[in-house]
Design an enzyme around this catalytic site. Structure first.
Site, PDB file in Angstrom:
ATOM      1  N   ASN A  12       0.670  -1.137  -0.010  1.00 55.46           N
ATOM      2  CA  ASN A  12      -0.006   0.081   0.029  1.00 55.46           C
ATOM      3  C   ASN A  12       0.835   1.171   0.098  1.00 55.46           C
ATOM      4  O   ASN A  12       1.359   1.745   1.262  1.00 55.46           O
ATOM      5  CB  ASN A  12      -0.821  -0.279   1.271  1.00 55.46           C
ATOM      6  CG  ASN A  12      -1.637   1.399   1.563  1.00 55.46           C
ATOM      7  OD1 ASN A  12      -1.860   2.097   0.443  1.00 55.46           O
ATOM      8  ND2 ASN A  12      -2.260   1.383   2.607  1.00 55.46           N
TER       9      ASN A  12
ATOM     10  N   LYS B 269       0.181   4.328  -0.415  1.00 55.32           N
ATOM     11  CA  LYS B 269      -0.509   5.567   0.331  1.00 55.32           C
ATOM     12  C   LYS B 269      -0.221   6.612  -0.607  1.00 55.32           C
ATOM     13  O   LYS B 269      -0.298   6.570  -1.749  1.00 55.32           O
ATOM     14  CB  LYS B 269      -0.055   5.814   1.612  1.00 55.32           C
ATOM     15  CG  LYS B 269      -0.318   4.359   2.610  1.00 55.32           C
ATOM     16  CD  LYS B 269       0.021   4.694   4.040  1.00 55.32           C
ATOM     17  CE  LYS B 269      -0.005   3.332   4.681  1.00 55.32           C
ATOM     18  NZ  LYS B 269      -0.004   3.539   6.152  1.00 55.32           N
TER      19      LYS B 269
ATOM     20  N   HIS C 232      -9.502   1.046   5.223  1.00 54.79           N
ATOM     21  CA  HIS C 232      -8.122   1.177   5.664  1.00 54.79           C
ATOM     22  C   HIS C 232      -8.153   2.111   6.895  1.00 54.79           C
ATOM     23  O   HIS C 232      -9.183   3.048   7.075  1.00 54.79           O
ATOM     24  CB  HIS C 232      -7.280   1.845   4.820  1.00 54.79           C
ATOM     25  CG  HIS C 232      -5.743   1.792   5.453  1.00 54.79           C
ATOM     26  ND1 HIS C 232      -5.105   2.819   6.194  1.00 54.79           N
ATOM     27  CD2 HIS C 232      -4.718   0.979   5.119  1.00 54.79           C
ATOM     28  CE1 HIS C 232      -4.124   2.456   6.547  1.00 54.79           C
ATOM     29  NE2 HIS C 232      -3.616   1.437   6.062  1.00 54.79           N
TER      30      HIS C 232
ATOM     31  N   GLU D 252      -6.826   4.366   8.162  1.00 54.66           N
ATOM     32  CA  GLU D 252      -6.556   5.898   7.589  1.00 54.66           C
ATOM     33  C   GLU D 252      -7.820   6.606   7.348  1.00 54.66           C
ATOM     34  O   GLU D 252      -8.414   7.856   7.415  1.00 54.66           O
ATOM     35  CB  GLU D 252      -5.339   6.138   6.848  1.00 54.66           C
ATOM     36  CG  GLU D 252      -4.108   6.078   7.582  1.00 54.66           C
ATOM     37  CD  GLU D 252      -2.775   5.307   6.779  1.00 54.66           C
ATOM     38  OE1 GLU D 252      -2.943   5.703   5.576  1.00 54.66           O
ATOM     39  OE2 GLU D 252      -1.754   5.205   7.466  1.00 54.66           O
TER      40      GLU D 252
ATOM     41  N   GLU E 282      -5.248  -5.138  10.666  1.00 53.21           N
ATOM     42  CA  GLU E 282      -4.323  -4.100  10.766  1.00 53.21           C
ATOM     43  C   GLU E 282      -4.503  -3.379  12.210  1.00 53.21           C
ATOM     44  O   GLU E 282      -5.338  -2.442  12.120  1.00 53.21           O
ATOM     45  CB  GLU E 282      -4.396  -3.184   9.675  1.00 53.21           C
ATOM     46  CG  GLU E 282      -4.155  -3.554   8.339  1.00 53.21           C
ATOM     47  CD  GLU E 282      -3.264  -2.538   7.378  1.00 53.21           C
ATOM     48  OE1 GLU E 282      -2.265  -2.862   6.846  1.00 53.21           O
ATOM     49  OE2 GLU E 282      -4.085  -1.430   7.205  1.00 53.21           O
TER      50      GLU E 282
ATOM     51  N   GLY F 247       2.407   1.970  10.706  1.00 50.13           N
ATOM     52  CA  GLY F 247       3.297   3.191  10.436  1.00 50.13           C
ATOM     53  C   GLY F 247       4.380   3.872  11.862  1.00 50.13           C
ATOM     54  O   GLY F 247       4.805   4.865  11.853  1.00 50.13           O
TER      55      GLY F 247
ATOM     56  N   SER G 204       3.509  -2.069  10.211  1.00 49.10           N
ATOM     57  CA  SER G 204       4.912  -2.120  10.443  1.00 49.10           C
ATOM     58  C   SER G 204       5.448  -3.463   9.906  1.00 49.10           C
ATOM     59  O   SER G 204       6.558  -3.924  10.773  1.00 49.10           O
ATOM     60  CB  SER G 204       5.296  -1.890  11.879  1.00 49.10           C
ATOM     61  OG  SER G 204       4.861  -0.245  12.187  1.00 49.10           O
TER      62      SER G 204
END
Ligand code: PGA
Length: 269
Positions: free
Chosen positions: A22, A24, A109, A111, A181, A187, A227
């Site tokens: 991904n 992003k 996701h 985010e 996730e 991240g 991560s």
């Protein structure tokens, strides 16, 4: 932590293995094309690879699609709108992503959930739209740190699964990849330990078995994301219910992404 019995032993995994990158909001069209060409070239003569998916930003989808055409690398969009068309300034439909060359799309996701306010209900509509457009969704679920600390993991994940997959025809579960996730691991450099990830993957598979039957659950691809690096991929993949990874930061360089993709040959090195 979970009260249900473990559904899987140490036997061979049934579901296929998938490694997805991904990107992003990283890489211009030019950078994306260079990356995709290098990746294709590097993997050209490699055997026994997992399925590979890359998710560039919208602007680069069409160009990357041309570069990977005829290879075993598949293309994903990072998001779509739930409508097929209309007055939705700045949005992209599933049909548009499909036309740009995508076979997959990341839906829900964290985010998108936290920064763009996507609810389970909206994610459900996006999943339905993606499937109707012929895209295979990578459906993301995961708990936040406070939810983990309050011991609410099972409750949160179950709600995300139940509401996200609402009204879906049972037969389409085979087209959905679930990505666990944990939000606190994305991240941050803090990976869930293989045991922590396995515990939630096992819960997701048990829940899927309860809703769609044991065979469908065994075949469901459940990815871990948060991560993931070349250093921790092998330990994660040794867990019985982890069928691959959704990789952010470490998917941005060909070298580290390829090391993750080739985790089998790097084992014990
Ligand atoms: P990360 O991102 O690997 O950089 O933690 C994973 C993701 O957001 O899918």
């Amino acid at each position: 932590m979970f009260s249900h019995e473990t559904t899987r032993g140490k036997e061979e995994k049934v579901a296929r293995i998938v490694i997805a990158g991904n990107w992003k909001m990283h890489k211009t069209i030019g950078e994306s094309v260079v990356f995709a060409s290098n990746l294709r070239e590097t993997l050209a003569d490699q055997a026994d690879l997992p399925e590979i998916i890359v998710a560039p930003p919208f602007t680069a989808l069409h160009a990357v699609s041309a570069v990977i055409s005829g290879s075993s690398i598949a293309l994903a969009a990072q998001n779509i709108h739930e409508a097929d068309r209309g007055a939705f300034t700045g949005e992209i439909s599933g049909l548009m992503a499909k036309e740009a060359g995508c076979s997959h799309v990341i839906i829900g996701h964290s985010e998108r959930r936290t920064l763009f306010g996507e609810t389970n209900e909206r994610i459900n509509r996006k999943l339905l739209t993606a499937l109707a457009a012929g895209l295979n969704p990578i459906f993301c679920v995961g708990e936040t740190l406070p939810e983990r600390e309050e011991n609410r993991i099972e409750e949160v994940i179950e709600k995300q699964l139940k509401e996200g997959l609402n009204n879906l025809d049972d037969s389409v579960i085979s087209r959905i990849l679930v990505a666990y996730e944990p939000v606190w691991a994305i991240g941050t450099g803090k990976t869930a330990s293989p045991a922590q990830a396995q515990e939630v993957h096992d819960f997701i598979r048990s829940w899927t078995a309860g809703k769609y039957g044991k065979d469908a659950a065994e075949e469901t691809v459940i990815l871990y994301g948060g991560s993931v690096t070349p250093q921790n991929i092998s330990a994660l993949m040794s867990q019985p219910d982890i069928n691959g990874a959704l990789v952010g930061g470490a998917s941005l360089q060909v070298e580290s992404f390829v090391e993750i993709v080739k985790y089998k040959s790097n084992q014990g090195v």
